[in-house]
Scaffold this motif. Structure first.
Motif, PDB file in Angstrom:
ATOM      1  N   ILE A 111       0.839  -1.206   0.000  1.00  0.00           N
ATOM      2  CA  ILE A 111       0.000   0.000   0.000  1.00  0.00           C
ATOM      3  C   ILE A 111       0.869   1.248   0.000  1.00  0.00           C
ATOM      4  CG2 ILE A 111      -1.696   1.287   1.348  1.00  0.00           C
ATOM      5  CD1 ILE A 111      -2.817  -1.355   2.300  1.00  0.00           C
ATOM      6  N   LYS A 112       1.964   1.226   0.737  1.00  0.00           N
ATOM      7  CA  LYS A 112       2.881   2.374   0.767  1.00  0.00           C
ATOM      8  C   LYS A 112       3.526   2.592  -0.599  1.00  0.00           C
ATOM      9  CE  LYS A 112       7.029   4.041   3.154  1.00  0.00           C
ATOM     10  NZ  LYS A 112       7.825   4.168   1.907  1.00  0.00           N
ATOM     11  N   THR A 113       3.947   1.510  -1.251  1.00  0.00           N
ATOM     12  CA  THR A 113       4.567   1.636  -2.570  1.00  0.00           C
ATOM     13  C   THR A 113       3.578   2.175  -3.598  1.00  0.00           C
ATOM     14  OG1 THR A 113       5.993  -0.250  -2.033  1.00  0.00           O
ATOM     15  CG2 THR A 113       5.830   0.367  -4.346  1.00  0.00           C
ATOM     16  N   GLN A 114       2.327   1.822  -3.471  1.00  0.00           N
ATOM     17  CA  GLN A 114       1.299   2.307  -4.386  1.00  0.00           C
ATOM     18  C   GLN A 114       0.872   3.737  -4.099  1.00  0.00           C
ATOM     19  OE1 GLN A 114      -1.792  -0.609  -3.867  1.00  0.00           O
ATOM     20  NE2 GLN A 114      -0.771  -2.147  -5.161  1.00  0.00           N
ATOM     21  N   GLY A 115       1.396   4.344  -3.026  1.00  0.00           N
ATOM     22  CA  GLY A 115       1.038   5.722  -2.696  1.00  0.00           C
ATOM     23  C   GLY A 115      -0.335   5.874  -2.096  1.00  0.00           C
ATOM     24  N   ARG A 116      -0.864   4.824  -1.484  1.00  0.00           N
ATOM     25  CA  ARG A 116      -2.229   4.866  -0.945  1.00  0.00           C
ATOM     26  C   ARG A 116      -2.268   4.926   0.578  1.00  0.00           C
ATOM     27  NH1 ARG A 116      -5.482   0.817  -1.587  1.00  0.00           N
ATOM     28  NH2 ARG A 116      -3.971  -0.858  -1.862  1.00  0.00           N
ATOM     29  N   LEU A 117      -1.107   5.024   1.214  1.00  0.00           N
ATOM     30  CA  LEU A 117      -1.052   5.044   2.674  1.00  0.00           C
ATOM     31  C   LEU A 117      -1.303   6.459   3.175  1.00  0.00           C
ATOM     32  CD1 LEU A 117      -0.472   3.113   5.040  1.00  0.00           C
ATOM     33  CD2 LEU A 117       1.903   3.851   4.947  1.00  0.00           C
ATOM     34  N   ARG A 118      -2.241   6.612   4.106  1.00  0.00           N
ATOM     35  CA  ARG A 118      -2.630   7.930   4.606  1.00  0.00           C
ATOM     36  C   ARG A 118      -2.589   7.952   6.142  1.00  0.00           C
ATOM     37  NH1 ARG A 118      -1.687   8.381   0.293  1.00  0.00           N
ATOM     38  NH2 ARG A 118      -2.901   9.145  -1.502  1.00  0.00           N
ATOM     39  N   HIS A 119      -2.360   9.143   6.668  1.00  0.00           N
ATOM     40  CA  HIS A 119      -2.315   9.363   8.118  1.00  0.00           C
ATOM     41  C   HIS A 119      -3.330  10.426   8.487  1.00  0.00           C
ATOM     42  CE1 HIS A 119      -0.804  11.624  11.672  1.00  0.00           C
ATOM     43  NE2 HIS A 119      -0.646  10.410  12.145  1.00  0.00           N
ATOM     44  N   GLN A 120      -4.084  10.184   9.555  1.00  0.00           N
ATOM     45  CA  GLN A 120      -5.078  11.133  10.038  1.00  0.00           C
ATOM     46  C   GLN A 120      -4.929  11.301  11.541  1.00  0.00           C
ATOM     47  OE1 GLN A 120      -7.402  13.064   8.306  1.00  0.00           O
ATOM     48  NE2 GLN A 120      -7.491  14.015  10.313  1.00  0.00           N
ATOM     49  N   SER A 121      -4.606  12.509  11.957  1.00  0.00           N
ATOM     50  CA  SER A 121      -4.445  12.808  13.376  1.00  0.00           C
ATOM     51  C   SER A 121      -5.725  13.399  13.940  1.00  0.00           C
ATOM     52  CB  SER A 121      -3.279  13.792  13.579  1.00  0.00           C
ATOM     53  OG  SER A 121      -3.192  14.171  14.939  1.00  0.00           O
ATOM     54  N   LEU A 122      -6.144  12.886  15.092  1.00  0.00           N
ATOM     55  CA  LEU A 122      -7.318  13.387  15.808  1.00  0.00           C
ATOM     56  C   LEU A 122      -6.907  13.937  17.168  1.00  0.00           C
ATOM     57  CD1 LEU A 122      -9.901  10.576  14.946  1.00  0.00           C
ATOM     58  CD2 LEU A 122      -9.574  12.787  13.830  1.00  0.00           C
ATOM     59  N   PHE A 123      -5.734  14.563  17.223  1.00  0.00           N
ATOM     60  CA  PHE A 123      -5.178  15.222  18.408  1.00  0.00           C
ATOM     61  C   PHE A 123      -4.798  14.217  19.499  1.00  0.00           C
ATOM     62  CE2 PHE A 123      -7.927  18.397  16.397  1.00  0.00           C
ATOM     63  CZ  PHE A 123      -6.996  19.397  16.166  1.00  0.00           C
ATOM     64  N   LEU A 124      -5.767  13.452  20.018  1.00  0.00           N
ATOM     65  CA  LEU A 124      -5.467  12.498  21.084  1.00  0.00           C
ATOM     66  C   LEU A 124      -4.910  11.186  20.541  1.00  0.00           C
ATOM     67  CD1 LEU A 124      -8.562  12.969  23.432  1.00  0.00           C
ATOM     68  CD2 LEU A 124      -6.339  14.101  23.546  1.00  0.00           C
TER      69      LEU A 124
END
Length: 227
Positions: A111-124
């Motif tokens: 998934i990382k190689t395909q450029g589909r890895l995402r990060h979402q921060s919700l503060f906590l």
């Protein structure tokens, strides 16, 4: 300096700039805001004195939220943890690696190689999830608004959960990364798992002697072999 002060103060009989600001809308709004903060602080002090237990609970919750926010893992920390896990598995033979750990890490790397890895921060806390397509993809499925994933599908796209500076799903998969469960599938059930009780020397000796005992075939097993 004296000229600037005279301009702010104004000529005799005429209101200066500072006086006009204090009497204007901005001055009145600022004064009202300061008074509100003053009253809030006063109520806070009085409430803390009257209910110290409740105030202590609120302080603990605030401190805990601050600690969670400060230790909230970032996208970079997940990339580092993923590369470290891949390097750990790489030094082992495929016959020794844990199948679940290897499969999970290979999925994340794909998934990382395909450029589909995402990060979402919700503060906590944070999430790592997979997008259906890379942002630069120009195919119809990636650009059509009606084919974009719905929020109801988001739980199925979550790859990891970050909290208190740790990525928990990756850590859980890598717990026994150097133990291949398939390798021990032929052993008796009591030898396939190790509990704290099994770590005592007497129990270890008993299990060690158990593997040298002959296999006893049942009558139905011999009949199946003849048939």
């Amino acid at each position: 300096m004296a000229v600037a002060w005279r301009r702010l103060s104004g000529a005799p009989g005429r209101a200066g700039l500072w006086t006009r600001i204090r009497g204007g809308k901005v001055g009145l709004w600022t004064k009202s805001l300061v008074n509100d903060y003053r009253e809030a602080c006063k109520e806070l002090v009085v409430g803390t004195r009257d209910n110290p237990g409740k105030a202590a609970v609120y302080c603990m919750l605030l401190a805990g939220a601050s600690a969670c926010t400060y230790s909230n893992p970032s996208d970079k920390s997940f990339q580092v943890a993923l590369l470290e896990s891949a390097n750990q598995l790489l030094v082992l033979s495929p016959w020794v690696r844990n199948g679940q750990a290897d499969q999970h890490v290979q999925k994340l790397l794909t998934i990382k190689t395909q450029g589909r890895l995402r990060h979402q921060s919700l503060f906590l806390f944070s999430f790592m999830y997979a997008d259906p397509h890379d942002p630069v993809t120009s195919i119809y499925d990636a650009q059509c608004e009606y084919l974009k994933p719905r929020w109801s599908d988001f739980p199925g796209r979550v790859l990891d959960f970050g909290f208190l500076g740790k990525w928990w799903m990756l850590g859980s998969k890598m717990k026994d990364w150097d133990v291949n469960d398939v390798e021990f599938a032929h052993l008796p059930a009591q030898l396939q798992t190790v509990t704290p009780r099994n770590l005592y020397s007497a129990e270890n000796e008993r299990l060690y002697d158990l593997k040298f005992q002959p296999v006893i075939l049942q009558e139905e097993d011999t009949q199946e072999g003849v048939d």
